[in-house]
Design an enzyme around this catalytic site. Sequence first.
Site: not given
Ligand SMILES: Nc1ncnc2c1ncn2[C@@H]1O[C@H](COP(=O)(O)OP(=O)(O)O)[C@@H](O)[C@H]1O
Ligand SMILES: [Mg+2]
Lengths: 382, 317
Positions: B255, B276, B270, B149, B216, B272, B13, B257
């Site tokens: 942040r 960003g 998760e 990301s 991005y 963060n 990143e 998510d």
């Molecule tokens: N359990 C889930 N169900 C639906 N979508 C998911 C799930 N896990 C991840 N995603 C999708 O993948 C993206 C990235 O996952 P995330 O767990 O936030 O990891 P990162 O650290 O890469 O952001 C999320 O923003 C979402 O769009």
């Molecule tokens: Mg995420």
Amino acid sequence: MTRIAQESAAEALQYGPTEGFDETKAAVRMVMEAEGMSPEPEDIIVTTGGQQALDLIAKTLVDPGDVVVCEAPTYPGAVPVFCSYEAETHQVPMDDDGMRVDQLEELCERLASEGRKPKFIYSVPSFQNPAGVTLSLERRRRLVELAHMREILVIEDNPYGLLRYEGEAQAPLYQLDGGDYVIYVGTLSKILSPGIRIGWAVAPPPVMEKIALGKQATDLCTSTLSQYFALEYFGEGRWRDYIGSLREIYRSRRDAMLEALDRHFPPQATWTRPHGGLFVWATLPDYIDTSDLLAKALRENVAFVPGAAAYVDGRRGSNSMRLNFSASTADEIREGVRRIGAVLSEQVQLYETITSEHRLPQPAQREPSGDVVPFRAPRGEA
Amino acid sequence: MRVAVLKGGSSLERQVSLRSAARVEDALASLGHEVAPIDADSDLVRSLKELRPDVAFIALHGPGGEDGTPQELLEILGVPYTGPGVAACIRCMDKVLAKHLLREAGVPTPDWVAFNSTAFRELGAADALEEIEARLGYPLVVKPAAQGSSLGVRFAASRDGVPEALVSALSYDDRVLLERHVPGRELAVSVLDGDPLPIVEARPKEEDRFNYEARYEIGRTEYICPADLPDDVAADVRDAASRTYSALGCTGFARVDLMLDTDGRPDVLEANAIPGLTDTSLFPMAADAAGIGFEELVSRIIELAVERRGAAEASRT
Ligand SMILES: Nc1ncnc2c1ncn2[C@@H]1O[C@H](COP(=O)(O)OP(=O)(O)O)[C@@H](O)[C@H]1O
Ligand SMILES: [Mg+2]
Ligand SMILES: Cc1ncc(COP(=O)(O)O)c(C=O)c1O
């Protein structure tokens, strides 16, 4: 550089003609003559790298929705060009003899049945970027014939033609066609240096006029300072020797890479054996995504270009990679290929472990975990 | 104040970090601070010792930036720094650890199982796939434990897609999660000093999920802030975000998510530790919706860093 500053400072710091200085065109002709072509000076336009020539040609010829045909994989730098003019791009597969012209014919036939025709066919016939393969003479003839029969323009992009390390030179499409349907693109990037940004296009008058208009709108003229610099270089008269020395260096680097690939890549991988140019194209099992593999390789401080960049849809080619053998020493190449081979083998074994239904313990083959990379005996010796 | 901006680094990143940092540097300069950009390489500690900054703004993302590493170095050098502390960074970076802590704290997070590559290589973890699919169903989300990301995040539509997804995810980290897919809306709640900012909804335009490119490239994703949600749902979402922030021990900002499932319930994916700060990033967007412009945000973040350091020193003496 110093001499240019002293003797030609006044001219070198002014605008020049849009199509380039006569002297630069003469140098371009000299370079093209080395491959058996002799274009008329008025058909030549000097551009800011071959990249600008491609952009200007597409800008001149392509309207949104027009069909453009190129190779699969194609030069990654051409993808954004075709996309930005909103071309509908079709990619024709290649094999060891370059573009499958028979499939190109089928595609043209299919398009014709829909009342459509490509605006142009874009090809890098010699030592293609990224695949490394070269279009055979027979296919070159058929491609030029097809262009004449169907009245389709062909863009021949030839940055690597003079960098041949084995085999006989192949006639450029431009030479076979005589400049009727083939628009030629050249560059000094691979035979002098990419930083001076000198390329060119050779096109018949009606197309040339439009390209020149486009050039005027884009940047008026190619840097006069760069043109002077290039002329100085050609004036010294050693350019053929320099290319000769490049060939020697690159040939040994290519050999080092091919040897290292044989040694370190798993048997599930295949790759091309280029007779010139800078690139080897490797195809891996389809469950390997090379953008993911790159993340693992970067941790080992090695890199390659993931294959998807060479496809317009950005999806195909995800199990392939472009390896460049020009920019590192033979030893660095061997070490780099060893590291890529190690991460790749690790992923292949992991996949096989996960998918095998009968995982019998195979202690002799088990890889140590962590960063230790096991020595792999060359194939055939184990 | 003399502010060191830590940026770049060698993570995947890196480019995002450089874009975050460029924006932060501009803001710091117009706030009248002395800005010292530092690329996080092998000279990092030496540069910090020479520079003796009053505070370090950490604009690094991904492993090596938000996993507690630079934070630990700044602790030992006695330089106050922005964002969560070492322990919170470690908890956020490791999705498996974070999800265990969330589950213990009663914060909803999609059910999952996690393995490292050794489990597959040496313990035949793949033989448990039947049980895993019975519990989690398809599509199955497969992702690396430590990455950001969306890199390495794969959806497997059926059993056939699982091995390939595992190999992809295991390219980024030695440990992966297989997680229940939550269909629904994608939300992000930035928390500033414990207070949730307005909720952002991200709607990718083309791709069916929120991947690296969509994230991005300007125009690839449509953002709605504040997200259009019924009041009670929005309150639940904010509550889940605040509880995530405290369960992971965050300070300064973070942040969160999450997915809003089709029944309107939040499910936390998760947190963060260093979200960003680029032109397309969600944290500055949320702050803006709360009436906090970018410069003010940067200024608040710096204040929080200095306050936290002061508090830590006071508790030690
Ligand atoms: N359990 C889930 N169900 C639906 N979508 C998911 C799930 N896990 C991840 N995603 C999708 O993948 C993206 C990235 O996952 P995330 O767990 O936030 O990891 P990162 O650290 O890469 O952001 C999320 O923003 C979402 O769009
Ligand atoms: Mg995420
Ligand atoms: C096939 C091809 N065309 C065009 C270019 C662009 O070259 P330049 O713009 O440096 O002349 C390259 C460079 O790698 C190339 O490989």
